[in-house]
Design an enzyme around this catalytic site. Structure first.
Site: not given
Length: 329
Positions: A216, A182
């Site tokens: 997300h 990430e």
């Protein structure tokens, strides 16, 4: 041409940088759904299955795949790793193109790309202490609970021990592969694109993490299904996504600042790992657990916040950072 010219702006337009940032995020999240083994799946609740409470997540059925299933985790780790390599490769290719680096000069191209991705240095050691400073309050509460390493309730093995928590597929995802991939995609690759476009420090810090926050939101679908596909479940999924978007965006501001100031992705990676280990601070719960120490908990929380604000700039300043000119704008 020298590698010091790798960040001479602007080499890309702002619209191109936005498009690249969105594409990197889409590639990362999209990779989780390409393979059927990586996709989560749910079945509709049948009349033969017991009705669940709306405030409690239901049990997993045998014919379903949830994100914490070992098989799903393994597939997603592979997909995310491949997507990360492709995104880093895209930065290399785009940089090679706009910089006009000769094909035969692969050494210069590699050096410039590693600098652009923040992988050519580790940054100053003080930068790694900034995030723990912010968490002084939670760390103090853990000390009071005697759950820090070396204390009474810290265990290497056994229920709730270090091995059980971290030496699992979930632990490998949450504390190793997840933070690394990430940060490489949503920090290194995204900020490299904005750096090539000559974006200001404010743009890089406060705009780029929004891609990380949006990435997300897809977890809302699983929340909605786990809580029964009701109106209450939809509300829970929406509120949870809003909170996660806000929290991950704010965290992204922090990591983007670390990246720009140090010119290295590694402080951001370590900060990500540390925050995943610590979780969201639970001040009210800590005060209830240690009522006789509540004043000290409040004080240490404040000290941590003040210390973070005071030390963030000085402790992240790195001489020779390739993003140094942007960091002073």
């Amino acid at each position: 041409m020298t590698s010091s010219s790798a960040f001479r702006p602007p080499l890309l337009s702002s619209s191109t940088a936005h498009l690249l940032a969105f594409s990197f995020g889409l590639a990362y999240v999209g990779s989780l759904y390409i393979s059927k083994h990586a996709r989560v799946s749910f079945t509709r609740v049948s009349v033969t299955r017991p009705k669940q409470r709306e405030d409690k997540a239901r049990d997993r059925y045998e014919d379903e795949r949830w994100r914490n299933d070992p098989g799903v985790i393994r597939a997603r780790l592979f997909a995310a790793s491949v997507a990360t390599v492709l995104c880093c490769g895209a930065v290399w290719g785009i940089g090679w193109k706009v910089e006009g680096i000769q094909v035969c000069d692969w050494e210069l191209g590699l050096r410039v790309t590693l600098q652009r991705l923040g992988m050519s240095s580790f940054g100053g050691w003080k930068a790694y202490l900034v995030t723990p400073t912010l968490f002084l309050g939670p760390l103090w509460a853990m000390w009071l609970s005697q759950s820090l390493p070396g204390q009474r309730f810290w265990m290497l093995t056994g229920p709730g021990g270090l091995v059980q928590q971290y030496a699992t597929w979930q632990g490998f995802r949450n504390y190793i592969v997840g933070p690394i991939t990430e940060e490489l995609v949503f920090r290194a690759c995204v900020l490299a694109a904005y750096g090539l476009a000559g974006a200001s420090r404010s743009m890089m810090i406060f705009c780029s993490p929004l891609v990380f926050g949006l990435a997300h939101i897809h977890h809302a679908w699983e929340t909605y299904n786990r809580y029964g596909r009701t109106a209450v479940a939809a509300k829970r999924a929406i509120l949870g996504s809003v909170f996660q978007f806000a929290y991950t965006s704010v965290f992204g501001f922090h990591c983007a600042y670390l990246f720009i100031r140090t010119g290295s992705v590694f402080p951001a990676i370590m900060s990500h790992i540390f925050c995943n280990v610590m979780g969201v601070p639970q001040l009210s719960w800590e005060v209830r657990k240690h009522p006789s120490w509540k004043e000290s908990i409040y004080v240490v929380y404040v000290v941590g916040i003040v210390g973070y604000v005071s030390l963030l700039g000085p402790w992240t300043e790195t001489a020779g950072s390739v993003y140094g000119s942007i960091a002073t704008q």
